[in-house]
Motif scaffolding. Structure first.
Motif, mmCIF file in Angstrom:
data_model
loop_
_atom_site.group_PDB
_atom_site.id
_atom_site.type_symbol
_atom_site.label_atom_id
_atom_site.label_comp_id
_atom_site.label_asym_id
_atom_site.label_seq_id
_atom_site.Cartn_x
_atom_site.Cartn_y
_atom_site.Cartn_z
ATOM 1 N N UNK A 7 0.829 -1.199 0.000
ATOM 2 C CA UNK A 7 0.000 0.000 0.000
ATOM 3 C C UNK A 7 0.871 1.259 0.000
ATOM 4 N N UNK A 8 1.916 1.268 0.811
ATOM 5 C CA UNK A 8 2.788 2.446 0.888
ATOM 6 C C UNK A 8 3.422 2.779 -0.456
ATOM 7 N N UNK A 9 3.710 1.769 -1.258
ATOM 8 C CA UNK A 9 4.294 2.007 -2.575
ATOM 9 C C UNK A 9 3.319 2.718 -3.513
ATOM 10 N N UNK A 10 2.037 2.560 -3.261
ATOM 11 C CA UNK A 10 1.032 3.190 -4.107
ATOM 12 C C UNK A 10 0.528 4.511 -3.525
ATOM 13 N N UNK A 11 0.850 4.765 -2.271
ATOM 14 C CA UNK A 11 0.435 5.980 -1.568
ATOM 15 C C UNK A 11 1.474 7.063 -1.836
ATOM 16 N N UNK A 12 1.080 8.126 -2.475
ATOM 17 C CA UNK A 12 2.040 9.118 -2.965
ATOM 18 C C UNK A 12 2.444 10.143 -1.915
ATOM 19 N N UNK A 13 2.803 9.662 -0.744
ATOM 20 C CA UNK A 13 3.258 10.534 0.344
ATOM 21 C C UNK A 13 3.698 9.648 1.504
ATOM 22 N N UNK A 14 4.128 10.277 2.588
ATOM 23 C CA UNK A 14 4.473 9.528 3.796
ATOM 24 C C UNK A 14 3.213 8.900 4.384
ATOM 25 N N UNK A 15 3.292 7.636 4.775
ATOM 26 C CA UNK A 15 2.140 6.985 5.391
ATOM 27 C C UNK A 15 2.560 6.271 6.661
ATOM 28 N N UNK A 16 1.983 6.706 7.786
ATOM 29 C CA UNK A 16 2.164 6.043 9.079
ATOM 30 C C UNK A 16 0.783 5.595 9.531
ATOM 31 N N UNK A 17 0.538 4.289 9.604
ATOM 32 C CA UNK A 17 -0.816 3.802 9.917
ATOM 33 C C UNK A 17 -1.278 4.207 11.306
ATOM 34 N N UNK A 18 -2.584 4.321 11.468
ATOM 35 C CA UNK A 18 -3.179 4.618 12.758
ATOM 36 C C UNK A 18 -3.344 3.339 13.563
ATOM 37 N N UNK A 19 -3.071 3.427 14.857
ATOM 38 C CA UNK A 19 -3.374 2.288 15.716
ATOM 39 C C UNK A 19 -4.864 2.307 16.064
ATOM 40 N N UNK A 20 -5.300 1.336 16.841
ATOM 41 C CA UNK A 20 -6.725 1.193 17.120
ATOM 42 C C UNK A 20 -7.323 2.439 17.756
ATOM 43 N N UNK A 21 -6.661 2.984 18.766
ATOM 44 C CA UNK A 21 -7.179 4.163 19.460
ATOM 45 C C UNK A 21 -7.194 5.369 18.529
ATOM 46 N N UNK A 22 -6.188 5.497 17.678
ATOM 47 C CA UNK A 22 -6.149 6.621 16.732
ATOM 48 C C UNK A 22 -7.258 6.514 15.691
ATOM 49 N N UNK A 23 -7.562 5.295 15.279
ATOM 50 C CA UNK A 23 -8.668 5.094 14.345
ATOM 51 C C UNK A 23 -9.990 5.530 14.972
ATOM 52 N N UNK A 24 -10.174 5.182 16.229
ATOM 53 C CA UNK A 24 -11.412 5.549 16.916
ATOM 54 C C UNK A 24 -11.464 7.052 17.174
ATOM 55 N N UNK A 25 -10.309 7.659 17.458
ATOM 56 C CA UNK A 25 -10.255 9.112 17.638
ATOM 57 C C UNK A 25 -10.622 9.819 16.329
ATOM 58 N N UNK A 26 -10.168 9.277 15.199
ATOM 59 C CA UNK A 26 -10.527 9.846 13.901
ATOM 60 C C UNK A 26 -12.035 9.752 13.670
ATOM 61 N N UNK A 27 -12.616 8.628 14.058
ATOM 62 C CA UNK A 27 -14.059 8.460 13.936
ATOM 63 C C UNK A 27 -14.817 9.484 14.779
ATOM 64 N N UNK A 28 -14.267 9.796 15.939
ATOM 65 C CA UNK A 28 -14.914 10.779 16.801
ATOM 66 C C UNK A 28 -14.978 12.138 16.124
ATOM 67 N N UNK A 29 -13.874 12.571 15.528
ATOM 68 C CA UNK A 29 -13.850 13.860 14.831
ATOM 69 C C UNK A 29 -14.839 13.839 13.667
ATOM 70 N N UNK A 30 -14.862 12.736 12.953
ATOM 71 C CA UNK A 30 -15.770 12.594 11.815
ATOM 72 C C UNK A 30 -17.221 12.747 12.251
#
Length: 292
Positions: A212-235
């Motif tokens: 996936x990183x090879x196809x992602x045209x920028x720096x990519x650092x995946x979100x951990x579980x808590x960060x994913x849920x925090x993103x959902x909260x903002x959404x």
């Protein structure tokens, strides 16, 4: 008799629909995150083949009430072809009450307002659209081929023609760098569209994170579980919807969320905040269950 060209995908809500493969693959097939049709060369199937398959099911005509048009974006078909196909389906299946399909915003935009109204009158009642994100920079990075404006314009056009929409946002798509703007701008584009149905999935790596990183045209650092849920909260905090059925219960989701937005907005946010307040009792879906 129908013989499918595998792999074949359909939305969960089409489990009891007749799946009719009118195209093979995806006409775009360039998104960094998507591997669904990576082994297929896109093409529209000949009309005579499709009609022959429909005819082969005439003995079961009274049982068929919903039809889903596969593969990746059957809505790419021209208005004339779609119109003839809908006529054929209605003539063959007298109890048919809904035809649906995956669509890209550009597929919708290629039809006039009048053409969309005609298709709706012939039974095309629901389109599934992977918006993925409402953030223009991230959409560019993942090579989506759409932006906030093109997505909003096309999907509002579909709704004005009477077509219902089921849209999807991809949680974690931008990694740490784009997380906040992804959440906020995704909510903003959904707010403009006001779809009937909204769902979220979590970014997955069917061929591994490095692929996936090879196809992602920028720096990519995946979100951990808590960060994913925090993103959902903002959404969810940013969503302002009138009457949208919301589901975040796909196998990829760690935290199951269901409700009607905005009616259940505070209840959903309380559920998310409960994860941060008491992680040990948050009832998150364990890693081994994701993807089952």
């Amino acid at each position: 008799m129908i013989t499918y060209d595998e792999p074949l995908f359909r939305p969960p809500s089409e489990a009891y629909s007749l799946i009719l493969q009118v195209s093979l693959g995806c006409a775009w097939n360039k998104c960094a995150f998507c591997e669904m049709y990576s082994n297929k060369q896109f093409r529209l199937r000949p009309e005579e083949e499709i009609f022959a398959e429909i005819d082969s099911l005439s003995s079961q005509a009274d049982q068929i009430r919903k039809v889903f048009l596969a593969d990746g974006n059957a809505m790419v078909m021209s208005f004339d072809k779609l119109s003839r196909l809908l006529d054929k389906l209605n003539a063959t299946f007298p109890k048919l009450n809904r035809v649906s399909a995956y669509a890209l915003p550009r597929d919708i935009e290629s039809k006039t307002d009048e053409e969309l109204r005609i298709l709706t009158s012939k039974g095309l009642k629901l389109l599934y659209v992977g918006i993925e994100s409402g953030d223009d920079k991230l959409l560019q990075v993942i090579n989506k081929g759409e932006d906030f404006s093109s997505t909003s314009s096309a999907l509002k056009k579909a709704r004005q023609a009477g077509i219902k929409l089921s849209v999807m946002i991809l949680n974690g798509l931008g990694g740490q760098k784009y997380s906040e703007q992804h959440a906020i701008n995704s909510a903003k584009v959904v707010n403009e569209i006001q779809p009937e149905f909204l769902s979220t999935l979590v970014l997955s790596y069917p061929y591994g994170e490095d692929h996936f990183k090879q196809k992602f045209n920028d720096e990519f650092i995946p979100l951990n579980t808590i960060e994913l849920i925090a993103e959902m909260k903002v959404f969810i905090e940013t969503l302002e919807l009138d009457n949208t059925v919301f589901r975040s219960d796909h196998a990829s989701n760690y935290l199951i969320l269901k409700g009607n937005l905005n009616r259940d907005k505070e209840e959903l946010l309380d559920r998310i905040n409960g994860v941060f307040d008491d992680p040990a009792n948050a009832k998150l879906r364990p890693e081994w269950m994701r993807g089952l």
